[in-house]
Design a protein around this motif. Sequence first.
Motif, PDB file in Angstrom:
ATOM      1  N   ALA A 191      25.865  21.046 113.867  1.00  0.00           N
ATOM      2  CA  ALA A 191      24.915  21.018 114.978  1.00  0.00           C
ATOM      3  C   ALA A 191      23.664  20.253 114.551  1.00  0.00           C
ATOM      4  O   ALA A 191      23.122  20.478 113.474  1.00  0.00           O
ATOM      5  CB  ALA A 191      24.533  22.436 115.395  1.00  0.00           C
ATOM      6  N   VAL A 192      23.223  19.322 115.402  1.00  0.00           N
ATOM      7  CA  VAL A 192      22.053  18.497 115.107  1.00  0.00           C
ATOM      8  C   VAL A 192      21.015  18.639 116.211  1.00  0.00           C
ATOM      9  O   VAL A 192      21.317  18.428 117.391  1.00  0.00           O
ATOM     10  CB  VAL A 192      22.443  17.008 114.950  1.00  0.00           C
ATOM     11  N   TRP A 193      19.811  18.993 115.788  1.00  0.00           N
ATOM     12  CA  TRP A 193      18.653  19.114 116.692  1.00  0.00           C
ATOM     13  C   TRP A 193      18.020  17.732 116.813  1.00  0.00           C
ATOM     14  O   TRP A 193      17.605  17.142 115.792  1.00  0.00           O
ATOM     15  CB  TRP A 193      17.700  20.127 116.080  1.00  0.00           C
ATOM     16  N   LEU A 194      17.955  17.178 118.014  1.00  0.00           N
ATOM     17  CA  LEU A 194      17.568  15.774 118.190  1.00  0.00           C
ATOM     18  C   LEU A 194      16.066  15.546 118.026  1.00  0.00           C
ATOM     19  O   LEU A 194      15.258  16.164 118.717  1.00  0.00           O
ATOM     20  CB  LEU A 194      18.016  15.274 119.566  1.00  0.00           C
ATOM     21  N   SER A 195      15.719  14.618 117.131  1.00  0.00           N
ATOM     22  CA  SER A 195      14.313  14.304 116.893  1.00  0.00           C
ATOM     23  C   SER A 195      13.957  12.873 117.301  1.00  0.00           C
ATOM     24  O   SER A 195      12.786  12.516 117.355  1.00  0.00           O
ATOM     25  CB  SER A 195      13.987  14.467 115.408  1.00  0.00           C
ATOM     26  N   GLU A 196      14.981  12.051 117.592  1.00  0.00           N
ATOM     27  CA  GLU A 196      14.713  10.644 117.900  1.00  0.00           C
ATOM     28  C   GLU A 196      15.834  10.077 118.764  1.00  0.00           C
ATOM     29  O   GLU A 196      17.012  10.244 118.437  1.00  0.00           O
ATOM     30  CB  GLU A 196      14.612   9.844 116.591  1.00  0.00           C
ATOM     31  N   VAL A 197      15.455   9.411 119.858  1.00  0.00           N
ATOM     32  CA  VAL A 197      16.442   8.821 120.774  1.00  0.00           C
ATOM     33  C   VAL A 197      15.912   7.490 121.308  1.00  0.00           C
ATOM     34  O   VAL A 197      14.722   7.178 121.170  1.00  0.00           O
ATOM     35  CB  VAL A 197      16.731   9.754 121.981  1.00  0.00           C
ATOM     36  N   GLU A 198      16.819   6.716 121.916  1.00  0.00           N
ATOM     37  CA  GLU A 198      16.410   5.474 122.571  1.00  0.00           C
ATOM     38  C   GLU A 198      17.138   5.319 123.900  1.00  0.00           C
ATOM     39  O   GLU A 198      18.311   5.642 124.007  1.00  0.00           O
ATOM     40  CB  GLU A 198      16.738   4.254 121.699  1.00  0.00           C
ATOM     41  N   ALA A 199      16.436   4.783 124.895  1.00  0.00           N
ATOM     42  CA  ALA A 199      17.028   4.567 126.215  1.00  0.00           C
ATOM     43  C   ALA A 199      17.603   3.164 126.331  1.00  0.00           C
ATOM     44  O   ALA A 199      16.992   2.191 125.876  1.00  0.00           O
ATOM     45  CB  ALA A 199      15.973   4.790 127.297  1.00  0.00           C
ATOM     46  N   ALA A 253      16.900  21.343 125.292  1.00  0.00           N
ATOM     47  CA  ALA A 253      15.745  21.796 124.518  1.00  0.00           C
ATOM     48  C   ALA A 253      15.223  23.130 125.015  1.00  0.00           C
ATOM     49  O   ALA A 253      15.112  23.357 126.219  1.00  0.00           O
ATOM     50  CB  ALA A 253      14.645  20.742 124.587  1.00  0.00           C
ATOM     51  N   GLY A 254      14.918  24.026 124.081  1.00  0.00           N
ATOM     52  CA  GLY A 254      14.360  25.310 124.457  1.00  0.00           C
ATOM     53  C   GLY A 254      12.854  25.252 124.571  1.00  0.00           C
ATOM     54  O   GLY A 254      12.275  25.664 125.571  1.00  0.00           O
ATOM     55  N   ALA A 255      12.195  24.694 123.556  1.00  0.00           N
ATOM     56  CA  ALA A 255      10.739  24.651 123.534  1.00  0.00           C
ATOM     57  C   ALA A 255      10.220  23.249 123.827  1.00  0.00           C
ATOM     58  O   ALA A 255      10.938  22.266 123.686  1.00  0.00           O
ATOM     59  CB  ALA A 255      10.235  25.107 122.169  1.00  0.00           C
ATOM     60  N   THR A 256       8.975  23.185 124.237  1.00  0.00           N
ATOM     61  CA  THR A 256       8.324  21.900 124.463  1.00  0.00           C
ATOM     62  C   THR A 256       8.033  21.233 123.120  1.00  0.00           C
ATOM     63  O   THR A 256       7.670  21.904 122.155  1.00  0.00           O
ATOM     64  CB  THR A 256       6.996  22.090 125.213  1.00  0.00           C
ATOM     65  N   VAL A 257       8.205  19.929 123.042  1.00  0.00           N
ATOM     66  CA  VAL A 257       7.947  19.207 121.792  1.00  0.00           C
ATOM     67  C   VAL A 257       6.935  18.091 122.038  1.00  0.00           C
ATOM     68  O   VAL A 257       6.803  17.607 123.160  1.00  0.00           O
ATOM     69  CB  VAL A 257       9.252  18.606 121.221  1.00  0.00           C
ATOM     70  N   ALA A 258       6.229  17.695 120.978  1.00  0.00           N
ATOM     71  CA  ALA A 258       5.258  16.607 121.076  1.00  0.00           C
ATOM     72  C   ALA A 258       5.980  15.279 120.940  1.00  0.00           C
ATOM     73  O   ALA A 258       6.512  14.963 119.878  1.00  0.00           O
ATOM     74  CB  ALA A 258       4.200  16.763 119.992  1.00  0.00           C
ATOM     75  N   VAL A 259       6.019  14.490 122.005  1.00  0.00           N
ATOM     76  CA  VAL A 259       6.801  13.259 122.040  1.00  0.00           C
ATOM     77  C   VAL A 259       5.934  12.036 121.751  1.00  0.00           C
ATOM     78  O   VAL A 259       4.837  11.904 122.280  1.00  0.00           O
ATOM     79  CB  VAL A 259       7.491  13.089 123.414  1.00  0.00           C
ATOM     80  N   ARG A 260       6.446  11.149 120.897  1.00  0.00           N
ATOM     81  CA  ARG A 260       5.820   9.853 120.655  1.00  0.00           C
ATOM     82  C   ARG A 260       6.748   8.779 121.191  1.00  0.00           C
ATOM     83  O   ARG A 260       7.943   9.011 121.340  1.00  0.00           O
ATOM     84  CB  ARG A 260       5.568   9.640 119.167  1.00  0.00           C
ATOM     85  N   GLN A 261       6.216   7.590 121.435  1.00  0.00           N
ATOM     86  CA  GLN A 261       6.962   6.530 122.103  1.00  0.00           C
ATOM     87  C   GLN A 261       6.630   5.187 121.497  1.00  0.00           C
ATOM     88  O   GLN A 261       5.480   4.947 121.128  1.00  0.00           O
ATOM     89  CB  GLN A 261       6.570   6.551 123.589  1.00  0.00           C
ATOM     90  N   GLY A 262       7.635   4.309 121.368  1.00  0.00           N
ATOM     91  CA  GLY A 262       7.388   2.983 120.823  1.00  0.00           C
ATOM     92  C   GLY A 262       8.587   2.090 121.022  1.00  0.00           C
ATOM     93  O   GLY A 262       9.558   2.486 121.666  1.00  0.00           O
ATOM     94  N   TRP A 322      10.429   9.823 119.969  1.00  0.00           N
ATOM     95  CA  TRP A 322      10.681  10.698 118.831  1.00  0.00           C
ATOM     96  C   TRP A 322       9.693  11.854 118.834  1.00  0.00           C
ATOM     97  O   TRP A 322       8.689  11.831 119.559  1.00  0.00           O
ATOM     98  CB  TRP A 322      10.616   9.914 117.524  1.00  0.00           C
ATOM     99  N   ILE A 323       9.989  12.854 118.022  1.00  0.00           N
ATOM    100  CA  ILE A 323       9.130  14.023 117.922  1.00  0.00           C
ATOM    101  C   ILE A 323       8.076  13.760 116.859  1.00  0.00           C
ATOM    102  O   ILE A 323       8.387  13.363 115.734  1.00  0.00           O
ATOM    103  CB  ILE A 323       9.956  15.279 117.607  1.00  0.00           C
ATOM    104  N   ALA A 324       6.831  13.959 117.237  1.00  0.00           N
ATOM    105  CA  ALA A 324       5.706  13.635 116.364  1.00  0.00           C
ATOM    106  C   ALA A 324       5.820  14.314 115.010  1.00  0.00           C
ATOM    107  O   ALA A 324       6.140  15.508 114.932  1.00  0.00           O
ATOM    108  CB  ALA A 324       4.401  14.050 117.047  1.00  0.00           C
ATOM    109  N   ASP A 325       5.593  13.534 113.955  1.00  0.00           N
ATOM    110  CA  ASP A 325       5.513  14.052 112.588  1.00  0.00           C
ATOM    111  C   ASP A 325       6.786  14.746 112.106  1.00  0.00           C
ATOM    112  O   ASP A 325       6.716  15.606 111.230  1.00  0.00           O
ATOM    113  CB  ASP A 325       4.331  15.031 112.443  1.00  0.00           C
ATOM    114  N   ASP A 326       7.923  14.405 112.683  1.00  0.00           N
ATOM    115  CA  ASP A 326       9.156  15.056 112.231  1.00  0.00           C
ATOM    116  C   ASP A 326       9.752  14.268 111.064  1.00  0.00           C
ATOM    117  O   ASP A 326       9.917  13.053 111.143  1.00  0.00           O
ATOM    118  CB  ASP A 326      10.164  15.151 113.376  1.00  0.00           C
ATOM    119  N   PRO A 327      10.104  14.958 109.979  1.00  0.00           N
ATOM    120  CA  PRO A 327      10.580  14.277 108.770  1.00  0.00           C
ATOM    121  C   PRO A 327      11.972  13.653 108.904  1.00  0.00           C
ATOM    122  O   PRO A 327      12.357  12.839 108.064  1.00  0.00           O
ATOM    123  CB  PRO A 327      10.611  15.399 107.720  1.00  0.00           C
ATOM    124  N   THR A 328      12.707  14.009 109.946  1.00  0.00           N
ATOM    125  CA  THR A 328      14.051  13.448 110.089  1.00  0.00           C
ATOM    126  C   THR A 328      14.065  12.142 110.871  1.00  0.00           C
ATOM    127  O   THR A 328      15.096  11.474 110.948  1.00  0.00           O
ATOM    128  CB  THR A 328      14.984  14.458 110.796  1.00  0.00           C
TER     129      THR A 328
END
Length: 209
Positions: free
Chosen positions: A31-39, A167-176, A192-198
Amino acid sequence: MSDAWPLELTGDAVSVAPRLLGGVVVHRGVAVWLSEVEAYTGADDPASHAHRGPTARNAAMFAGPGHVYVYLSYGIHHAANIVTAPPGTAAGVLLRAGEVVAGLDLARRRRPGVVDARLASGPGNLGRVLGLTLDTTGRRFRVIAAPVTPVAIIGDERDDSLLFAPAGATVAVRQGPRVGVGAAHERPWRFWIADDPTVSRYRRAASAR
DNA sequence: CTTCGGATTGGCT
DNA sequence: GCCAATCCGAAGA
């Protein structure tokens, strides 16, 4: 329990992409919790595999919301998209990175010698950890409720079903800008999720210079 | 049928 | 920063 693909995760890939962050993808015992995606969209997106219309390879991109489009990248890596567009139109979200939240032993075995935070960092690595192959393309996600960590839910390595927990909780989203994309590299369609190490390192495409 | 390049990655200079 | 690995499918001849 309903397993239909949620309406709020249907439609324009650029709108849906940030909402997938914090969701969990399950396949073959990991199981992988998503920290980064692209449209990626269709005819209007020169960077999309669906840019020139339907083909044998990209058929899954036109198959409707909740389907998976898996493609082979550079002959080596299997990358996965979640389709968001209605059937007959193309749009999808590339799963770029995440944190392994269950099936850690299996994930480590699939990527020997890699520190945990990097196990699913980058689309090829994420596909590897999930045990994806080209045969998986065109199949559909079953939607489940979080939490998904118990082994009874995620199954083992022989279980090739595709599960997604929104997603269960709200996350801080960054965009680029999207990674490794030459055409339309100015579009800020990576989330991506701000400051996430993955989250993977940004790399500009060679052709975008 | 043949050619060609890629929604990447890891290792090396 | 540079480059090879490795294979599929799209495009051109």
